[in-house]
Design an enzyme around this catalytic site. Structure first.
Site, short mmCIF file in Angstrom:
data_model
loop_
_atom_site.label_atom_id
_atom_site.label_comp_id
_atom_site.label_asym_id
_atom_site.label_seq_id
_atom_site.Cartn_x
_atom_site.Cartn_y
_atom_site.Cartn_z
CB CYS A 1 -8.48 -4.68 -3.62
SG CYS A 1 -7.39 -3.44 -3.35
CG ASN B 1 -0.33 -0.32 2.64
OD1 ASN B 1 0.68 -0.90 2.57
ND2 ASN B 1 -1.06 0.44 3.60
CB ILE B 2 1.80 3.80 -2.33
CG1 ILE B 2 2.65 2.33 -2.90
CG2 ILE B 2 2.39 4.97 -2.34
CD1 ILE B 2 3.10 2.29 -4.13
CD GLU B 3 -1.46 4.80 4.42
OE1 GLU B 3 -1.04 5.51 5.18
OE2 GLU B 3 -2.11 3.85 4.99
CB CYS C 1 -5.27 -1.47 -1.76
SG CYS C 1 -6.47 -0.59 -0.94
CB CYS D 1 -10.69 -2.57 0.09
SG CYS D 1 -10.31 -1.94 -1.57
CD GLU E 1 -5.21 -5.85 -1.17
OE1 GLU E 1 -4.56 -4.73 -1.01
OE2 GLU E 1 -5.87 -6.56 -0.15
N1 THU Z 1 -5.37 -1.37 2.51
C1 THU Z 1 -4.69 -2.22 1.60
O1 THU Z 1 -3.65 -2.01 1.05
N2 THU Z 1 -5.44 -3.07 1.00
C2 THU Z 1 -6.85 -3.39 1.45
O2 THU Z 1 -7.73 -4.31 0.78
C3 THU Z 1 -7.55 -2.74 2.54
C4 THU Z 1 -6.56 -1.50 2.88
C5 THU Z 1 -4.35 -0.04 2.98
C6 THU Z 1 -4.91 1.06 2.30
C7 THU Z 1 -4.29 1.94 3.29
O3 THU Z 1 -2.95 2.33 2.95
C8 THU Z 1 -4.26 1.32 4.82
O4 THU Z 1 -4.58 -0.01 4.19
C9 THU Z 1 -5.47 1.54 5.68
O5 THU Z 1 -6.69 1.56 5.01
#
Ligand code: THU
Length: 134
Positions: free
Chosen positions: A91, A46-48, A57, A88, A59
């Site tokens: 994804c 995941n890259i915020e 996300c 989520c 995935e």
């Molecule tokens: N996140 C994922 O990488 N995959 C998911 O399916 C659920 C959420 C990440 C997104 C965000 O960076 C962090 O988790 C919190 O939501």
């Protein structure tokens, strides 16, 4: 059919790449490893972003990396978090584009399998490419 060893290997890659997650806001680190029909494995984290909704996300990063390399068919995706979080909805939709039979394997930090389900099971009634009139 994937063996337990195949699944564990995918989980191990997801757990390893998880350390590269860029998650300074949620501090929730996610690692994913996607096995393509070609046999190649594409990882993702995941890259915020400071503009929160722009976050992507793990995935989807894995799927987009694979698709941009020419992959279109997928066997399985392993996802590792600290608490067994599931993919989520966005994804699930992105995975559904490439088939409902892709196996989703959820693992913990120790490499244990917590849950397994197909994309079709996780997204019943999915809207798919064939639903678009041509
Ligand atoms: N996140 C994922 O990488 N995959 C998911 O399916 C659920 C959420 C990440 C997104 C965000 O960076 C962090 O988790 C919190 O939501």
């Amino acid at each position: 059919m994937m063996t337990i060893e195949d699944k564990k290997k995918l989980l191990q890659i997801a757990a390893q790449v998880r350390s590269q997650a860029y998650a300074p806001y949620s501090c929730y680190h996610v690692g994913a490893a996607l096995l393509a029909a070609s046999g190649k494995i594409y990882d993702g984290v995941n890259i915020e972003n400071a503009a929160y909704p722009v976050t992507i996300c793990a995935e989807r990063v894995a799927v987009f990396k694979a698709v941009s390399e020419g992959e279109r068919e997928f066997i399985a995706i392993a996802v590792v978090t600290s608490n067994g979080g599931m993919p989520c909805g966005s994804c699930r939709q992105v995975l559904a584009e490439f088939g409902l039979n892709t196996l989703v394997i959820i693992g913990d930090l120790e490499g244990n399998i917590l849950k397994e389900a197909t994309v079709g099971e996780l997204l019943p009634g999915a809207f798919q490419p064939q639903d678009l009139p041509r």
